[in-house]
Design an enzyme around this catalytic site. Structure first.
Site, PDB file in Angstrom:
ATOM      1  N   LEU A  67     -72.503  70.919  28.137  1.00 26.18           N
ATOM      2  CA  LEU A  67     -71.176  70.635  27.657  1.00 26.18           C
ATOM      3  C   LEU A  67     -71.217  70.864  26.208  1.00 26.18           C
ATOM      4  O   LEU A  67     -72.259  70.380  25.588  1.00 26.18           O
ATOM      5  CB  LEU A  67     -70.635  69.269  28.169  1.00 26.18           C
ATOM      6  CG  LEU A  67     -70.434  68.874  29.524  1.00 26.18           C
ATOM      7  CD1 LEU A  67     -69.748  67.570  29.905  1.00 26.18           C
ATOM      8  CD2 LEU A  67     -70.063  69.863  30.697  1.00 26.18           C
TER       9      LEU A  67
ATOM     10  N   CYS B  20     -79.278  66.486  31.594  1.00 24.72           N
ATOM     11  CA  CYS B  20     -79.461  66.307  30.331  1.00 24.72           C
ATOM     12  C   CYS B  20     -78.692  67.171  29.467  1.00 24.72           C
ATOM     13  O   CYS B  20     -78.242  68.230  30.124  1.00 24.72           O
ATOM     14  CB  CYS B  20     -81.063  66.650  30.451  1.00 24.72           C
ATOM     15  SG  CYS B  20     -81.394  66.772  28.428  1.00 24.72           S
ATOM     16  N   TRP B  21     -78.186  66.288  28.422  1.00 21.87           N
ATOM     17  CA  TRP B  21     -77.345  67.202  27.251  1.00 21.87           C
ATOM     18  C   TRP B  21     -78.105  67.890  26.329  1.00 21.87           C
ATOM     19  O   TRP B  21     -77.577  68.588  25.252  1.00 21.87           O
ATOM     20  CB  TRP B  21     -76.389  66.000  26.547  1.00 21.87           C
ATOM     21  CG  TRP B  21     -75.454  66.682  25.922  1.00 21.87           C
ATOM     22  CD1 TRP B  21     -74.468  67.523  26.015  1.00 21.87           C
ATOM     23  CD2 TRP B  21     -74.784  65.932  24.651  1.00 21.87           C
ATOM     24  NE1 TRP B  21     -73.466  67.861  25.104  1.00 21.87           N
ATOM     25  CE2 TRP B  21     -73.513  66.780  24.294  1.00 21.87           C
ATOM     26  CE3 TRP B  21     -75.075  64.880  23.830  1.00 21.87           C
ATOM     27  CZ2 TRP B  21     -73.156  66.530  23.057  1.00 21.87           C
ATOM     28  CZ3 TRP B  21     -74.423  64.806  22.791  1.00 21.87           C
ATOM     29  CH2 TRP B  21     -73.329  65.453  22.414  1.00 21.87           C
ATOM     30  N   ASP B  22     -79.507  68.092  26.294  1.00 19.06           N
ATOM     31  CA  ASP B  22     -80.296  68.857  25.436  1.00 19.06           C
ATOM     32  C   ASP B  22     -79.961  68.300  24.074  1.00 19.06           C
ATOM     33  O   ASP B  22     -80.017  69.090  22.896  1.00 19.06           O
ATOM     34  CB  ASP B  22     -80.274  70.315  25.411  1.00 19.06           C
ATOM     35  CG  ASP B  22     -78.872  70.726  25.456  1.00 19.06           C
ATOM     36  OD1 ASP B  22     -78.128  70.904  26.162  1.00 19.06           O
ATOM     37  OD2 ASP B  22     -78.621  71.680  24.277  1.00 19.06           O
TER      38      ASP B  22
END
Lengths: 108, 584
Positions: free
Chosen positions: B219, A47-49
């Site tokens: 990222l 998950c990249w939030d």
């Protein structure tokens, strides 16, 4: 940062094919659980939030959690979507509350 | 997730579509390309192929807090080109940057008309500036707004279709092939012209936050942009440029959030552990706080190596109003940063924000890596245009520039389409690609094999440790690079053992295949440039100085589609805008 699904609030969008969180997740990470018919994140590590799922959920059933390796239990950040604005409520680990109202679209 | 994978390729349904213009990647640049093509000719059939869902895909999925390239009243195209050139250490394609700057403001102004809130100066209608070329926005929903317009213009959108390779007719690109991550379907889209506008490549290097649970994708750049557009070009034999100019940046430590928001937006100085204002005191000769971005990426690493880390941006001079504004900025772009501060109960008026470098990305919207293109954004392959992160030569485009470049690519493609006849489609090419795409699925019945995640982690470890990743403070030498290349070649060979159990994993398998092809070319570029031109972005410990006699030029490459061999060569730098190339 995996989204946590409140199974009491989630109604699976009553969708024939896929709920809204599954539709919008840019990483294809949200889906309906085959048995419970509630949304869940099948790969929390990925998950990249971005919070797209949290923002779109009509039931307010989703919450983005901070990974414990990076921050302590348990802070909260809850968006409430309006037509042309979002209201964000943030609670830190000591219970301190901050609120932000942010425009999202120009008025018609 | 629920569809059962086929146990033989015959079970996969083939969907064949015809269109005039195919756009691969419906992010910012692809969307603006689609709209521009429709404006040029409303009769044109325009099809977008998008791996995710167009409403939330690409770099803008989470939102943005600024558009970092906008030419305000009183400033000129030439000044903009000079600034971009100095930020990139003197090497850019000035023809590309000039043509881009000429139309740069148009997408931003249209976005505002469509509903995107842009901050204004207190004393008038001019956009509010942050730094020299940045304007601040309330961009949480900017991608949703853009997607609505693409639909209004009548474009056809294929959501959840992963592009895998171009369809070719000899040396001409005539569309692309791909697969659905929702159904067992293989797509063949025939097109008179094709624009590739996918994102750059994240996930080639291991991120330093990669713990065992929940934070592998912590990222700064969108982790779902894996360099597929680059990989498709590499496999087809297109000419690529400047992969060795990697994008490494100063980011908030542990969260990996953008730092310009604080350092440029609120003029907070960068300090080291001893409280020295590092950029101002040690790097004044390179521009101090506005030193080129590669210098700013390198500084915290240098300080750590010299025993003067950790480093911070000193937020302790900010007013309570500024702190609130800063949090709003983050809520528009990376909302979870506000959650991150709360999860540490960090009061930034008392405690500065720690900074660090990020895992390196190949991203042509920021640096110059990508397809070698002409001013019409035509690649070296006939019928194929490139824009945004995958188009090389024009660094510091960012959101506004990638949008503008999408428009330029569309104009080039529309002009090309007018002269085209129907392409010849080779059935054997389609059958071969379909078998290649579904091989990891078919294999599940007979072999335990290698999972995409295992291979991804092996690749990331190699690149991180031997090719100048974050754990090596971005530094590298010939021996390490050669070791990495040798092992990347083994991994490329081992992709024949990839095994997947659902369509999501099939997507992951092709993501790792694509990243390996990008990594291979990247390593060749890093090996070729035997000098240190951009410390931080490209630091050779065995060649620590700049070598203008040999390397004041572009490093380009082509991979031979038949043998897989990468040929590296140079192209001259041409100055068009006068002035000192290293100064804005």
């Amino acid at each position: 940062m995996p989204p946590r699904v409140n199974v009491n609030k989630c109604d699976g969008c009553k969708a024939e094919h896929e709920p809204l969180c599954e539709q919008v997740c840019p990483g294809d990470l949200m889906t309906l659980h085959l048995e419970t018919k509630k949304g869940y994140c099948h790969s929390p590590r990925d998950c990249w939030d971005c919070m797209s799922c949290v923002k779109i959920c009509p039931q307010g059933a989703l919450e983005t959690k901070a990974p414990y390796q990076l921050g302590y239990y348990r802070a909260k950040l809850i968006p409430l979507m309006g037509t042309n604005k979002i209201t964000w409520t943030c609670v830190d680990i000591n219970g301190k509350v901050e609120r932000f109202v942010v425009r999202t679209r120009n008025d018609e | 997730m629920t569809e059962k994978l086929p146990s033989s390729v015959d079970q996969v349904q083939e969907v064949v579509l015809d269109t005039d213009l195919l756009i691969i990647g419906a992010g910012n640049s692809g969307c603006f390309a689609a709209i521009e093509a429709k404006k040029q000719n409303p009769q044109l059939r325009v099809t977008l192929m998008e791996k995710a869902h167009i409403d939330r895909s690409g770099c803008l999925a989470g939102g943005m807090d600024a558009i970092n390239t906008y030419i305000k009243k009183g400033r000129t195209v030439e000044q903009f080109v000079r600034w971009s050139r100095s930020q990139a250490g003197g090497i850019i394609r000035e023809d590309l940057m000039t043509t881009l700057a000429e139309v740069l403001n148009q997408p931003t102004e249209e976005w505002e008309k469509w509903g995107l809130p842009i901050d204004k100066e207190e004393d008038g209608d001019e956009y509010h500036t942050r730094g020299k070329w940045d304007i601040t926005i309330k961009g949480s929903e900017m991608k949703v707004i853009l997607a609505e317009k693409v639909r209004e213009y009548g474009c056809e959108i294929l959501n959840r279709v992963v592009a895998t390779n171009f369809l070719t007719d000899g040396a001409r690109v005539i569309g692309a092939m791909g697969f659905s991550v929702r159904e067992n379907k293989f797509y063949v889209v025939k097109a008179k012209a094709t624009i590739v506008s996918t994102g750059g490549a994240a996930g080639i290097y291991k991120p330093y936050q990669a713990d065992s649970i929940d934070s592998h994708h912590q990222l700064w750049y969108c982790p779902f942009n894996v360099g597929t557009g680059y990989a498709m070009g590499i496999r087809a034999g297109a000419e690529m440029t400047t992969f060795e100019m990697r994008w490494c940046a100063t980011r908030t430590k542990d969260f990996n959030g953008p730092i310009d928001t604080i350092s440029v937006g609120y003029e907070t100085p960068m300090i080291n552990a001893q409280g020295e204002k590092v950029l101002q005191e040690r790097y004044a000769h390179l521009g101090g706080e506005s030193a080129p971005r590669f210098i700013r990426a390198n500084v915290p690493m240098e300080e750590w190596l010299a025993g003067r880390g950790p480093c911070y941006v000193d937020t302790r001079g900010m007013t309570p109003e500024q702190i609130k504004d800063m949090k709003v900025d983050y809520l528009n772009e990376r909302p979870a940063f506000v959650l991150f501060l709360a999860s540490r109960a960090q009061d930034v008026s008392q405690e500065p924000i720690e900074i660090y470098g990020n895992d390196p990305y190949i991203v042509g919207g920021h640096t110059a890596s990508g397809y070698w293109v002409d001013v019409k954004r035509s690649t070296t392959m006939q019928g194929l245009f490139a824009s945004g992160d995958v188009a090389g030569g024009a660094p510091n485009k960012f959101v506004g520039g990638c949008a503008a470049e999408g428009m330029l690519a569309a104009r080039g493609a529309v002009e090309y389409i007018a002269k085209q006849s129907a392409p010849h489609v080779d059935a054997q090419q389609i059958a071969y690609e379909k078998a290649r795409v579904f091989a990891p699925a078919v294999r599940q019945v007979e072999d335990d094999g290698v999972s995409p995640r295992e291979m991804e982690e092996r690749m990331q470890r190699l690149m991180d440790e031997y090719a100048g990743g974050i754990h090596q403070f971005f530094r590298m030498n010939r021996q390490g690079l050669e070791y990495a290349l040798k092992n990347i070649r083994i991994l490329q060979d081992q992709t024949k053992y990839l095994v997947v159990h659902n369509l999501h994993e099939l997507m992951e398998a092709h993501e790792v295949v694509d990243r390996l092809d990008v990594a291979q070319v990247l390593l060749h570029h890093l090996l070729f440039r035997e000098e240190t031109r951009w410390p931080g972005w490209q630091t050779r410990t065995d060649f620590p100085e700049k070598n203008d006699a040999k390397f004041d030029c572009f490093v380009n490459s082509k991979r031979d589609p038949a043998t897989g061999a990468v040929h590296v060569f140079t192209r001259p730098y041409e100055q068009m805008v006068p002035g000192d190339r290293y100064k804005p």
